[in-house]
Scaffold this active site. Sequence first.
Site, short mmCIF file in Angstrom:
data_model
loop_
_atom_site.label_atom_id
_atom_site.label_comp_id
_atom_site.label_asym_id
_atom_site.label_seq_id
_atom_site.Cartn_x
_atom_site.Cartn_y
_atom_site.Cartn_z
N LYS A 145 -81.65 30.18 95.31
CA LYS A 145 -82.05 30.06 96.71
C LYS A 145 -81.66 31.33 97.46
O LYS A 145 -80.80 32.06 96.97
CB LYS A 145 -81.40 28.84 97.36
CG LYS A 145 -79.86 28.94 97.47
CD LYS A 145 -79.31 28.12 98.59
CE LYS A 145 -79.25 28.85 99.89
NZ LYS A 145 -78.07 29.72 100.06
N LYS A 179 -73.22 19.15 93.36
CA LYS A 179 -71.84 18.78 93.73
C LYS A 179 -71.67 17.29 93.44
O LYS A 179 -72.56 16.50 93.75
CB LYS A 179 -71.59 19.05 95.22
CG LYS A 179 -71.49 20.54 95.56
CD LYS A 179 -71.25 20.71 97.05
CE LYS A 179 -71.29 22.17 97.43
NZ LYS A 179 -70.02 22.87 97.24
N GLU A 213 -68.54 25.69 108.22
CA GLU A 213 -67.67 26.61 107.48
C GLU A 213 -66.83 27.39 108.47
O GLU A 213 -67.34 27.80 109.52
CB GLU A 213 -68.53 27.59 106.66
CG GLU A 213 -69.35 26.91 105.58
CD GLU A 213 -70.19 27.90 104.80
OE1 GLU A 213 -69.81 28.25 103.69
OE2 GLU A 213 -71.22 28.35 105.34
N HIS A 237 -79.66 23.49 101.82
CA HIS A 237 -78.55 22.55 101.60
C HIS A 237 -78.64 21.32 102.53
O HIS A 237 -78.50 20.19 102.08
CB HIS A 237 -77.21 23.24 101.81
CG HIS A 237 -76.98 24.40 100.89
ND1 HIS A 237 -77.46 24.45 99.60
CD2 HIS A 237 -76.31 25.57 101.06
CE1 HIS A 237 -77.09 25.58 99.03
NE2 HIS A 237 -76.39 26.29 99.89
C1 BG6 Z 1 -74.42 29.28 99.80
C2 BG6 Z 1 -74.63 30.08 101.07
O1 BG6 Z 1 -75.65 28.84 99.29
O2 BG6 Z 1 -73.59 28.17 100.06
C3 BG6 Z 1 -73.29 30.49 101.66
O3 BG6 Z 1 -75.40 31.23 100.77
C4 BG6 Z 1 -72.39 29.30 101.84
O4 BG6 Z 1 -73.47 31.16 102.90
C5 BG6 Z 1 -72.29 28.51 100.54
O5 BG6 Z 1 -71.11 29.77 102.23
C6 BG6 Z 1 -71.51 27.25 100.71
O6 BG6 Z 1 -71.34 26.66 99.46
P1 BG6 Z 1 -70.00 25.92 99.05
O7 BG6 Z 1 -70.28 25.42 97.68
O8 BG6 Z 1 -68.92 26.94 99.12
O9 BG6 Z 1 -69.81 24.84 100.05
#
Ligand code: BG6
Length: 476
Positions: A145, A179, A213, A237
């Site tokens: 992606k 996940k 985040e 996502h």
């Molecule tokens: C990625 C994004 O797909 O997913 C990032 O490009 C993001 O910006 C990340 O931080 C988050 O994934 P995870 O698994 O760390 O929650």
Amino acid sequence: MTRDVTFVVFGATGHLARTKLLPALADVVMNESVQRHALVGIGSQERTDEDFARIVHDSLADAGIDASYRDRFFSGRIIYRSVSDAASFETVATDVDTLEREGGLSGNRVLYLAVPPSRLDPTVEGIRTSGLGSGRGWNRLVVEKPFGVDLESAIASNHEIHRAFAEHDVFRIDHFLAKETVRNLLVFRFANSLFEQVWNRRHVASIEITVAESAGVDGRAAYYDESGAVRDMLQNHLAQILTLIAMEPPVEMSAEAIRSEKVKVLQSARPISHDDAVLGRYTRGAIDGIQVPGYLATEHVPADSTTPTFAAVRVHIDNWRWQGVPFYLRTGKGLTRRLTEVVVRFHKPPVCLFHTEGDCQGHQNVLRLRLQPDEGFELLIGVKRPGDDTEIGQIPLSVSYDEILDGAPTAYETLLADILQGDQTLFVRSDEVEASWKLFAPLLNRSDIYSYAVGTDGPFSANDLVTTDPGVWSAL
Ligand code: BG6
């Protein structure tokens, strides 16, 4: 178990490959999902096989993979090739063929494209015209992606891919789908008849999906500035979590049946109007007492960037089950904390028998599904507070399953194991990726972007989207 496979990785020295993909490849070899393997790293820069082997070694060491397993991974041939034009693709195709024949490999190939959307179509074309995608065994194309940068580019990329690969050999990645907690959403819904009874407009008042985040974009600013919150998170996502929460039960747990139901959710979504979305960009602030510069002051971000780092959207799904139930989706960087959760708010009781003053605001059952971190769920139940008066309080029925997740495979390990098995359940189908772009692409051209300070819950204006109780987003 797969007998043997050649992993051909484009973008093999990039950030994603070093941090996630190469360690996960070593893990699937370590877990004996594959008996024999070879790795062909491909990039645009000239490097020797030894340079690449060093990168692989460091990536595995940084991921904490111990020496004996690293040796096991290095028991397969590891080579590196650079590509720039049609001729270099042909050289790679010949070299891979030779490597497989000399090594007695049967020519099963995973062609893994960890490349930006702008490199997708030329790479697929190079794979097709050089014959690299026509190994003697099975040939599976894996695409990272974001898939495309808007609806038109996603349609064009699907077209280019289908010139060389049948859809059943195409694996579009969205690592959130792998996940454990996201996979658990369907189990939660369809293995517990208790919840499915109330999972509809008659009982649910609203659903909130948050992927917050606290980190900013340091270190990835060049990539991020081209993407922003909509392309990086919302279109993929959050859209995926939305489909799993809102879909109808599939006729069976097969990849096609599940994906067909997911795509219907996106197709039922009403176009997002201007008033249904708020975008934001973080300004200077502090996280855990550490000062973080604003997005526009970040290295590699142009001072006149129009990229949003926050997006909040109200989505209406106009189908039988969800008519009238708003879905609130929000995601952002530089927020108060890292949290992915789904909050389902149920209707209040039809008659407010116990309230003494005001309305019966507090009498709403709320289900929180915490996907990460502190994985688990919580159901808020109204109870009588001890004492003479009938005062209602709310207590949580909480279940935590972060402990049982200890040692669970990482998302990338799960995805690679599924690719080797040819199982597409956790991958995004072509019509699904297009339906998602159709819904979210209109947000790409917005220039009204609100500011929020790092370390807060995002722009205040995002609360204007919440038209149902409690009238604001859940605090992070
Ligand atoms: C990625 C994004 O797909 O997913 C990032 O490009 C993001 O910006 C990340 O931080 C988050 O994934 P995870 O698994 O760390 O929650």
